[in-house]
Design an enzyme around this catalytic site. Structure first.
Site, PDB file in Angstrom:
ATOM      1  N   ASP A  97      -2.443   6.721   2.558  1.00  0.00           N
ATOM      2  CA  ASP A  97      -1.963   7.724   1.609  1.00  0.00           C
ATOM      3  C   ASP A  97      -0.737   7.271   0.814  1.00  0.00           C
ATOM      4  O   ASP A  97      -0.241   7.996  -0.044  1.00  0.00           O
ATOM      5  CB  ASP A  97      -1.637   9.039   2.348  1.00  0.00           C
ATOM      6  CG  ASP A  97      -0.596   8.838   3.446  1.00  0.00           C
ATOM      7  OD1 ASP A  97      -0.081   7.704   3.586  1.00  0.00           O
ATOM      8  OD2 ASP A  97      -0.296   9.814   4.159  1.00  0.00           O
ATOM      9  N   ASP A 124       2.327 -11.195   6.948  1.00  0.00           N
ATOM     10  CA  ASP A 124       2.780 -10.387   5.802  1.00  0.00           C
ATOM     11  C   ASP A 124       4.124  -9.735   6.091  1.00  0.00           C
ATOM     12  O   ASP A 124       4.712  -9.125   5.192  1.00  0.00           O
ATOM     13  CB  ASP A 124       1.741  -9.309   5.448  1.00  0.00           C
ATOM     14  CG  ASP A 124       1.427  -8.407   6.630  1.00  0.00           C
ATOM     15  OD1 ASP A 124       1.081  -8.941   7.698  1.00  0.00           O
ATOM     16  OD2 ASP A 124       1.535  -7.174   6.489  1.00  0.00           O
ATOM     17  N   ASP A 173      10.362  -5.388   7.844  1.00  0.00           N
ATOM     18  CA  ASP A 173       9.343  -4.533   8.439  1.00  0.00           C
ATOM     19  C   ASP A 173       9.704  -4.052   9.838  1.00  0.00           C
ATOM     20  O   ASP A 173       9.413  -4.701  10.832  1.00  0.00           O
ATOM     21  CB  ASP A 173       7.960  -5.198   8.440  1.00  0.00           C
ATOM     22  CG  ASP A 173       6.880  -4.125   8.397  1.00  0.00           C
ATOM     23  OD1 ASP A 173       6.977  -3.164   9.178  1.00  0.00           O
ATOM     24  OD2 ASP A 173       5.963  -4.223   7.570  1.00  0.00           O
ATOM     25  N   ARG A 209      14.419   0.582   0.191  1.00  0.00           N
ATOM     26  CA  ARG A 209      14.709  -0.694   0.858  1.00  0.00           C
ATOM     27  C   ARG A 209      15.292  -1.686  -0.138  1.00  0.00           C
ATOM     28  O   ARG A 209      14.823  -1.784  -1.275  1.00  0.00           O
ATOM     29  CB  ARG A 209      13.411  -1.254   1.455  1.00  0.00           C
ATOM     30  CG  ARG A 209      13.607  -2.589   2.160  1.00  0.00           C
ATOM     31  CD  ARG A 209      12.503  -2.871   3.148  1.00  0.00           C
ATOM     32  NE  ARG A 209      11.213  -3.133   2.522  1.00  0.00           N
ATOM     33  CZ  ARG A 209      10.078  -3.312   3.207  1.00  0.00           C
ATOM     34  NH1 ARG A 209      10.085  -3.229   4.523  1.00  0.00           N
ATOM     35  NH2 ARG A 209       8.944  -3.546   2.589  1.00  0.00           N
ATOM     36  N   GLY A 223       0.811  -1.216   0.000  1.00  0.00           N
ATOM     37  CA  GLY A 223       0.000   0.000   0.000  1.00  0.00           C
ATOM     38  C   GLY A 223       0.842   1.263   0.000  1.00  0.00           C
ATOM     39  O   GLY A 223       0.381   2.337  -0.345  1.00  0.00           O
TER      40      GLY A 223
HETATM   41  P1  AMP Z   1       2.572  -2.798   7.898  1.00  0.00           P
HETATM   42  O1  AMP Z   1       1.957  -2.523   9.203  1.00  0.00           O
HETATM   43  O2  AMP Z   1       3.632  -1.795   7.522  1.00  0.00           O
HETATM   44  O3  AMP Z   1       3.052  -4.196   7.753  1.00  0.00           O
HETATM   45  O4  AMP Z   1       1.434  -2.593   6.818  1.00  0.00           O
HETATM   46  C1  AMP Z   1       0.283  -3.368   6.756  1.00  0.00           C
HETATM   47  C2  AMP Z   1      -0.481  -3.063   5.491  1.00  0.00           C
HETATM   48  O5  AMP Z   1      -0.935  -1.708   5.478  1.00  0.00           O
HETATM   49  C3  AMP Z   1       0.335  -3.223   4.222  1.00  0.00           C
HETATM   50  O6  AMP Z   1      -0.523  -3.712   3.233  1.00  0.00           O
HETATM   51  C4  AMP Z   1       0.773  -1.826   3.921  1.00  0.00           C
HETATM   52  O7  AMP Z   1       1.084  -1.645   2.567  1.00  0.00           O
HETATM   53  C5  AMP Z   1      -0.449  -1.012   4.339  1.00  0.00           C
HETATM   54  N1  AMP Z   1      -0.099   0.365   4.709  1.00  0.00           N
HETATM   55  C6  AMP Z   1       0.580   0.751   5.800  1.00  0.00           C
HETATM   56  N2  AMP Z   1       0.718   2.086   5.821  1.00  0.00           N
HETATM   57  C7  AMP Z   1       0.129   2.578   4.705  1.00  0.00           C
HETATM   58  C8  AMP Z   1      -0.059   3.877   4.147  1.00  0.00           C
HETATM   59  N3  AMP Z   1       0.394   4.971   4.751  1.00  0.00           N
HETATM   60  N4  AMP Z   1      -0.729   3.973   2.983  1.00  0.00           N
HETATM   61  C9  AMP Z   1      -1.202   2.876   2.377  1.00  0.00           C
HETATM   62  N5  AMP Z   1      -1.059   1.619   2.843  1.00  0.00           N
HETATM   63  C10 AMP Z   1      -0.403   1.469   3.992  1.00  0.00           C
HETATM   64 MG    MG Z   2       4.288  -4.920   6.325  1.00  0.00          MG
END
Ligand code: AMP
Ligand code: MG
Length: 465
Positions: free
Chosen positions: A116, A239, A249, A167, A88
């Site tokens: 965003d 994930d 992550d 990254r 995302g």
């Molecule tokens: P994470 O907690 O970083 O592992 O993210 C979990 C999910 O949320 C993943 O699919 C990310 O791509 C999405 N995600 C996290 N932050 C954002 C953001 N600011 N905008 C869009 N998607 C996000």
């Molecule tokens: Mg992630």
């Protein structure tokens, strides 16, 4: 300079990704470029700092040969399954030298949902410092090629400066990638995934089951390494578990100061699901989700496939214990004499007196006095020292390369971020420099060894979202 992109991921079936280009920002600037890593990848680090390089790192220009895309994946987050997550806020440019080059925070993708697609400066600096520290500590990890300021604000709890992080990873395949296809019963894509993962990470294996065995063993090693340096990943969702065996992550991750086996930091981890000593159990749980996803490829006979998977999963605790024992035996300088009770006795003592994890182990290789200094009640620590001395001749040089002096302590990271928000990046660069050489005392960096003063203690860490 022409960057030498390959696009093996973009050649996978369309089900694996959505093509998407980064969204340009108005006035980006460089915070840091990782010269050493750039060279390893065959990239001229000076080029990355030019306007042309910066434009690429900020997502303002797409380098020739890159085929940007967002990866599809699913995942269990805190135990609940989301059939579609996906990148995302990350965009893969392609691969250089066999490594993924990904921009994090470069704008929305078809998987952004309500997000965003951007990153705030704080999480960018945190990931840069901690992932590079992990690398210097010798732990498999994704790496940081660059950090830039986007020059734009992102809206979090309050408006914050935006950052874009480059990254580098052996790949961004996750357990959630397999879950994504399994949830759709898309066996053809699962097969492509397995073949691709074998090619990139485990060319010595020749089928889904052997790949699975290899992943189990890598995860057991990885989590044991984390425990050995007091690292809490903080968000071990499926994930966020890489099929390559790298740490990936760095959201709410943290290194422990005082030893507490039930320590957790993440503000969203209410129940301590991802607390320090839960990590091996969670890794096994995650691997069970991977097994479920790959069952159709283990054997045509599904009952037999389940038996095969169970047999391997049951080996995980043993693989972990073995790796953990090896690491901690080295930490106390007894690589030839594995004594789990002696190690546990020390950990119990540290927990009961809440001593600093890093300093306690390091001091053991210095002198008995410096070790005892960590304990308020010295008597049981003296007893332990006597047991330790009786157990063999400690290999102090080994202890020094197993017990770091410098770790990215939470309060220092917070300090770095606070200064950066005021446009002062000197603390960032200073901490980064110390962490590059974590096993050697460096003059001038004494304060970076220290535990936080009571008012500096960080109790919570937050995700980048
Ligand atoms: P994470 O907690 O970083 O592992 O993210 C979990 C999910 O949320 C993943 O699919 C990310 O791509 C999405 N995600 C996290 N932050 C954002 C953001 N600011 N905008 C869009 N998607 C996000
Ligand atoms: Mg992630």
């Amino acid at each position: 300079m022409k960057l030498n992109f390959q696009n093996t991921f973009a050649r996978l079936p369309q089900s694996f990704f959505e093509k998407v280009e980064p969204t340009p920002v108005i006035q980006p600037s460089i915070i840091a470029v990782n010269d050493g890593l750039a060279k390893e990848l065959g990239i001229d680090p000076d080029f990355l700092a030019t306007d042309e390089g910066l434009a690429i790192l900020a997502g303002n220009s797409i380098p020739e040969g890159a085929e940007p895309l967002a990866m599809a994946y699913a995942g269990h987050q805190f135990g609940g399954f989301s059939p579609q997550l996906g990148d995302g806020r990350a965009i893969l440019l392609g691969e250089i030298g066999g490594k993924d080059i990904q921009l994090k925070g470069a704008g929305p993708t078809p998987f952004s949902r309500r997000g965003d697609g951007r990153s705030a400066l704080g999480p960018v600096l945190r990931e840069y410092l901690v992932s590079e520290a992990m690398h210097a500590l010798g732990i498999p990890t994704t790496r940081a090629l660059a950090a830039v300021l986007s020059g734009e604000l992102v809206l979090r709890e309050q408006p914050e400066q935006g950052g874009i992080f480059t990254r580098v990873a052996s790949s961004h395949l996750r357990i959630g990638t397999a879950q994504y296809f399994a949830a759709q019963n898309d066996i053809e894509s699962l097969k492509s995934l397995v073949n691709y993962a074998i090619q990139r990470h485990d060319p010595q294996t020749s089928n889904a089951f052997e790949l699975f065995q290899s992943i189990i063993s890598k995860q057991a090693q990885l989590v044991a390494h984390w425990m050995g340096i007091g690292f809490i990943h903080g968000v071990m969702n499926t994930d966020n578990m890489s099929l390559s065996g790298e740490t990936i992550d760095y959201g709410p991750c943290a290194f422990m100061d005082r030893f507490n086996p039930t320590q957790k930091f993440s503000s969203i981890d209410q129940n301590g699901r991802y607390a320090y000593s839960n990590q091996p159990g969670i890794a096994q749980w995650n691997l069970t989700r991977l097994a479920e996803s790959l069952l159709p490829l283990f054997d045509e006979d599904q009952e037999k496939a389940v038996t095969m998977a169970k047999g391997e999963l049951e080996k995980f605790p043993h693989l972990f214990d073995e790796a953990h024992l090896k690491i901690f035996s080295k930490k106390i300088g007894l690589s030839q004499n594995h004594d789990p009770e002696l190690i546990q006795a020390l950990l119990d003592l540290m927990a009961s007196q809440k001593t600093d994890f890093t300093l306690t182990f390091r001091s053991l290789s210095n002198s008995p006095d410096s070790f005892l200094f960590n304990f308020e009640d010295e008597a049981p620590a003296r007893d332990w020292l006597a047991r330790w001395n009786a157990a063999g001749t400690p290999e102090t040089s080994l202890m020094k390369v197993m017990n770091p002096v410098y770790i990215p302590r939470n309060h220092r990271i917070e300090e770095v971020i606070a200064a950066a928000k005021q446009d002062n990046f000197a603390p960032f660069h200073e901490l980064h420099k110390a962490l590059k050489n974590p096993y050697n005392e460096q003059e001038g960096f004494e304060k970076l060894q220290q535990t936080p003063a009571p008012e500096e203690v960080v109790c919570n860490t937050f995700c980048g979202t």
